[in-house]
Design a protein around this motif. Structure first.
Motif, PDB file in Angstrom:
ATOM      1  N   ILE A 203       0.840  -1.203   0.000  1.00 54.07           N
ATOM      2  CA  ILE A 203       0.000   0.000   0.000  1.00 54.07           C
ATOM      3  C   ILE A 203       0.873   1.250   0.000  1.00 54.07           C
ATOM      4  CG2 ILE A 203      -1.608   1.367   1.381  1.00 54.07           C
ATOM      5  CD1 ILE A 203      -2.896  -1.275   2.283  1.00 54.07           C
ATOM      6  N   LEU A 204       1.945   1.237   0.820  1.00 54.50           N
ATOM      7  CA  LEU A 204       2.865   2.379   0.869  1.00 54.50           C
ATOM      8  C   LEU A 204       3.508   2.634  -0.483  1.00 54.50           C
ATOM      9  CD1 LEU A 204       4.650   1.790   4.310  1.00 54.50           C
ATOM     10  CD2 LEU A 204       3.162   3.704   3.716  1.00 54.50           C
ATOM     11  N   LEU A 205       3.957   1.578  -1.128  1.00 55.51           N
ATOM     12  CA  LEU A 205       4.614   1.731  -2.425  1.00 55.51           C
ATOM     13  C   LEU A 205       3.634   2.219  -3.490  1.00 55.51           C
ATOM     14  CD1 LEU A 205       6.863  -1.469  -2.389  1.00 55.51           C
ATOM     15  CD2 LEU A 205       7.591   0.901  -2.106  1.00 55.51           C
ATOM     16  N   VAL A 206       2.416   1.706  -3.457  1.00 51.97           N
ATOM     17  CA  VAL A 206       1.390   2.153  -4.410  1.00 51.97           C
ATOM     18  C   VAL A 206       1.058   3.621  -4.159  1.00 51.97           C
ATOM     19  CG1 VAL A 206      -1.028   1.903  -5.095  1.00 51.97           C
ATOM     20  CG2 VAL A 206       0.395  -0.128  -4.808  1.00 51.97           C
ATOM     21  N   CYS A 207       0.958   4.008  -2.886  1.00 49.42           N
ATOM     22  CA  CYS A 207       0.679   5.415  -2.546  1.00 49.42           C
ATOM     23  C   CYS A 207       1.766   6.332  -3.084  1.00 49.42           C
ATOM     24  CB  CYS A 207       0.551   5.582  -1.042  1.00 49.42           C
ATOM     25  SG  CYS A 207      -0.988   4.948  -0.344  1.00 49.42           S
ATOM     26  N   ALA A 208       3.025   5.884  -2.986  1.00 50.47           N
ATOM     27  CA  ALA A 208       4.137   6.690  -3.497  1.00 50.47           C
ATOM     28  C   ALA A 208       3.996   6.914  -4.993  1.00 50.47           C
ATOM     29  CB  ALA A 208       5.464   5.992  -3.197  1.00 50.47           C
ATOM     30  N   VAL A 209       3.640   5.869  -5.708  1.00 49.86           N
ATOM     31  CA  VAL A 209       3.464   5.987  -7.156  1.00 49.86           C
ATOM     32  C   VAL A 209       2.291   6.906  -7.487  1.00 49.86           C
ATOM     33  CG1 VAL A 209       2.909   4.724  -9.276  1.00 49.86           C
ATOM     34  CG2 VAL A 209       4.484   3.722  -7.602  1.00 49.86           C
ATOM     35  N   LEU A 210       1.197   6.767  -6.742  1.00 50.55           N
ATOM     36  CA  LEU A 210       0.025   7.611  -6.984  1.00 50.55           C
ATOM     37  C   LEU A 210       0.329   9.078  -6.692  1.00 50.55           C
ATOM     38  CD1 LEU A 210      -2.848   5.397  -5.487  1.00 50.55           C
ATOM     39  CD2 LEU A 210      -2.310   5.792  -7.904  1.00 50.55           C
ATOM     40  N   ILE A 211       1.121   9.325  -5.650  1.00 49.75           N
ATOM     41  CA  ILE A 211       1.506  10.704  -5.329  1.00 49.75           C
ATOM     42  C   ILE A 211       2.329  11.304  -6.453  1.00 49.75           C
ATOM     43  CG2 ILE A 211       2.980  12.108  -3.809  1.00 49.75           C
ATOM     44  CD1 ILE A 211       2.031  10.327  -1.496  1.00 49.75           C
ATOM     45  N   VAL A 212       3.235  10.497  -7.022  1.00 51.05           N
ATOM     46  CA  VAL A 212       4.046  10.972  -8.153  1.00 51.05           C
ATOM     47  C   VAL A 212       3.156  11.313  -9.340  1.00 51.05           C
ATOM     48  CG1 VAL A 212       5.761  10.273  -9.873  1.00 51.05           C
ATOM     49  CG2 VAL A 212       6.144   9.771  -7.461  1.00 51.05           C
ATOM     50  N   ILE A 213       2.177  10.458  -9.586  1.00 51.14           N
ATOM     51  CA  ILE A 213       1.271  10.685 -10.722  1.00 51.14           C
ATOM     52  C   ILE A 213       0.434  11.954 -10.510  1.00 51.14           C
ATOM     53  CG2 ILE A 213      -0.722   9.769 -11.978  1.00 51.14           C
ATOM     54  CD1 ILE A 213       0.393   6.957 -11.404  1.00 51.14           C
ATOM     55  N   GLY A 214      -0.094  12.116  -9.301  1.00 51.95           N
ATOM     56  CA  GLY A 214      -0.923  13.300  -9.011  1.00 51.95           C
ATOM     57  C   GLY A 214      -0.196  14.273  -8.114  1.00 51.95           C
ATOM     58  N   PHE A 215       1.058  14.567  -8.446  1.00 55.28           N
ATOM     59  CA  PHE A 215       1.913  15.331  -7.546  1.00 55.28           C
ATOM     60  C   PHE A 215       1.399  16.743  -7.290  1.00 55.28           C
ATOM     61  CE2 PHE A 215       5.630  17.943  -6.473  1.00 55.28           C
ATOM     62  CZ  PHE A 215       6.071  17.242  -5.355  1.00 55.28           C
ATOM     63  N   ASN A 216       0.921  17.425  -8.293  1.00 59.00           N
ATOM     64  CA  ASN A 216       0.451  18.809  -8.111  1.00 59.00           C
ATOM     65  C   ASN A 216      -0.703  18.892  -7.129  1.00 59.00           C
ATOM     66  OD1 ASN A 216       2.359  19.827  -9.896  1.00 59.00           O
ATOM     67  ND2 ASN A 216       1.006  19.617 -11.672  1.00 59.00           N
ATOM     68  N   GLN A 217      -1.634  17.966  -7.245  1.00 54.62           N
ATOM     69  CA  GLN A 217      -2.765  17.939  -6.324  1.00 54.62           C
ATOM     70  C   GLN A 217      -2.301  17.610  -4.908  1.00 54.62           C
ATOM     71  OE1 GLN A 217      -2.589  16.471  -9.241  1.00 54.62           O
ATOM     72  NE2 GLN A 217      -4.295  17.263 -10.493  1.00 54.62           N
ATOM     73  N   ILE A 286      11.111   8.159  -3.841  1.00 54.99           N
ATOM     74  CA  ILE A 286      10.312   8.116  -5.072  1.00 54.99           C
ATOM     75  C   ILE A 286       9.556   9.437  -5.244  1.00 54.99           C
ATOM     76  CG2 ILE A 286       8.319   7.037  -6.194  1.00 54.99           C
ATOM     77  CD1 ILE A 286       9.228   4.373  -4.950  1.00 54.99           C
ATOM     78  N   ILE A 287       8.941   9.892  -4.156  1.00 51.10           N
ATOM     79  CA  ILE A 287       8.197  11.161  -4.205  1.00 51.10           C
ATOM     80  C   ILE A 287       9.132  12.328  -4.501  1.00 51.10           C
ATOM     81  CG2 ILE A 287       6.744  12.754  -2.889  1.00 51.10           C
ATOM     82  CD1 ILE A 287       5.766  10.336  -1.261  1.00 51.10           C
ATOM     83  N   SER A 288      10.357  12.253  -3.995  1.00 52.48           N
ATOM     84  CA  SER A 288      11.309  13.357  -4.171  1.00 52.48           C
ATOM     85  C   SER A 288      11.779  13.518  -5.613  1.00 52.48           C
ATOM     86  CB  SER A 288      12.522  13.169  -3.256  1.00 52.48           C
ATOM     87  OG  SER A 288      13.371  12.135  -3.728  1.00 52.48           O
ATOM     88  N   THR A 289      11.474  12.551  -6.474  1.00 54.20           N
ATOM     89  CA  THR A 289      11.822  12.727  -7.893  1.00 54.20           C
ATOM     90  C   THR A 289      11.014  13.866  -8.502  1.00 54.20           C
ATOM     91  OG1 THR A 289      10.192  11.054  -8.579  1.00 54.20           O
ATOM     92  CG2 THR A 289      12.457  10.297  -8.194  1.00 54.20           C
ATOM     93  N   GLN A 290       9.905  14.227  -7.841  1.00 55.22           N
ATOM     94  CA  GLN A 290       9.084  15.343  -8.311  1.00 55.22           C
ATOM     95  C   GLN A 290       9.494  16.658  -7.655  1.00 55.22           C
ATOM     96  OE1 GLN A 290       6.818  14.572 -10.849  1.00 55.22           O
ATOM     97  NE2 GLN A 290       8.037  12.698 -10.590  1.00 55.22           N
ATOM     98  N   ASN A 291       9.965  16.584  -6.425  1.00 51.45           N
ATOM     99  CA  ASN A 291      10.425  17.772  -5.709  1.00 51.45           C
ATOM    100  C   ASN A 291      11.463  17.323  -4.684  1.00 51.45           C
ATOM    101  OD1 ASN A 291      10.686  19.983  -3.785  1.00 51.45           O
ATOM    102  ND2 ASN A 291       8.835  20.844  -4.706  1.00 51.45           N
TER     103      ASN A 291
END
Length: 356
Positions: A203-217, A286-291
């Motif tokens: 679930i944590l890993l999937v959440c990380a991917v989803l955050i990357v996909i919808g990073f602006n929101q 993973i999330i930090s690849t966006q910021n």
């Protein structure tokens, strides 16, 4: 950066022979007790190189503020991160030389980290090797306040293993006076105590991917929550995302641990907490690849990868262990060269005491 390469060589040399002359720990199965004197030599090398510098990252800013500001109860009582300011006020009772701040901070940070690794790492030299080549030692000389907080939290690892949440939270509260982001570890405690590779892991890993996909929101929602805090300024942070290579570096020990997860539990019964901490570090990376600002949170979790990497070699068949061991050495030295020489265009180490 000759000093940094020499530091790597000496730390690996001392810690390798610390394990070579180690003794088995009675009643702790596969655990060993590295040679104390050689471990001390490795730790001293880290402390001297870090503590006697006068540059790298925000070192100059900390040295400048320490030398020019007079820390007193009147000036710090309304400031953020009260604990770090009290710490500086205490040091100024001895000297206003900013090198004192850098040296004592390096002493505390590296002492705490090495002590935890001495107790829980299976191959001490691999842990310290990755501490340097994985970039964490360099980071400790950049974000020194947050890394000091991370080292304090890391020192409380035994309370995670023992399930002593009261003492653990007290240590977190202490660390939060140095850097407030340490408070994130309070709810994390109740997550990492669960079995690794359970549903929550995925679930944590999937959440990380989803955050990357919808990073602006995600960013809009996050900064709406912290709008009135001292970290609301990060909303305007625009230095880009972390390099994908950093994600790979964080993922390697976790992948190896997954391949031998059952064997890891046999050798290291407390490994679930270490694996979960490492996975959380990967999630933030993973999330930090966006910021890039989210990579700061991974500081708290990356230290647990140093424990994990020291055990993964033992998860493989004896005839394959040398291949895995040398593979780790090669992979991380290549990354270290890329980060220090290529990405950072050659880290310039400056010191009034160490000049090579």
């Amino acid at each position: 950066m000759t000093e940094l390469w020499l530091n790597l060589a000496l730390v690996y040399f001392f810690s390798f022979f610390a394990r070579y002359f180690s003794k088995p720990v009675i009643m702790r199965g596969s655990f060993i007790k590295p040679n104390k004197f050689l471990t001390f030599c490795a730790m001293t090398t880290l402390i001297l190189v870090s503590g006697l510098r006068n540059n790298i990252g925000d070192t100059f800013a900390y040295m400048h503020s320490y030398a020019t500001l007079n820390f007193s109860w009147e000036t710090i009582k309304s400031e953020k991160d009260l604990g770090f300011n009290i710490y500086q006020m205490f040091l100024q009772n001895f000297s206003h030389d900013p090198q004192l701040l850098i040296f004592v901070t390096a002493l505390i940070t590296n002492l705490l980290i090495v002590l935890v690794l001495y107790k829980h790492a299976r191959m001490l030299e691999l842990s310290l090797y990755v501490y340097i080549t994985g970039g964490m030692f360099l980071t400790s000389m950049n974000g020194i306040r947050q890394f000091l907080a991370a080292a304090i939290v890391f020192a409380a690892t035994k309370y995670i293993f023992e399930g002593n949440w009261k003492k653990y939270i007290l240590i977190i509260l202490l660390a939060s006076t140095v850097h407030q982001t340490a408070l994130i570890l309070i709810p994390i405690y109740f997550i990492v105590r669960k079995e690794a590779w359970s549903k929550q892991t995925y679930i944590l890993l999937v959440c990380a991917v989803l955050i990357v996909i919808g990073f602006n929101q995600f960013m809009d929602a996050l900064f709406a929550v912290i709008e009135n805090s001292q970290y609301s300024e990060y909303k305007n942070f625009s230095e880009g995302g972390a390099n994908i290579l950093r994600v790979i570096v964080y993922a390697v020990p976790i992948i190896l641990a997954y391949l031998g997860k059952d064997r890891l539990r046999e050798l290291f019964p407390q490994s679930d907490a270490v694996v979960n901490m490492s996975i959380l570090g990967l999630v933030f990376m993973i999330i930090s690849t966006q910021n890039w600002i989210f990579a700061r949170f991974s500081i708290y979790f990356g230290l647990y990868q140093l424990i994990l990497i020291s055990w993964v070699v033992k998860l493989f068949r004896e005839k394959d262990q040398k291949l895995i061991y040398y593979g780790i050495l090669l992979f991380y030295i290549m990354y270290y060269y890329y980060e220090c020489v290529v990405s950072l265009a050659g880290v310039g180490y400056g010191s009034d005491f160490i000049k090579l």
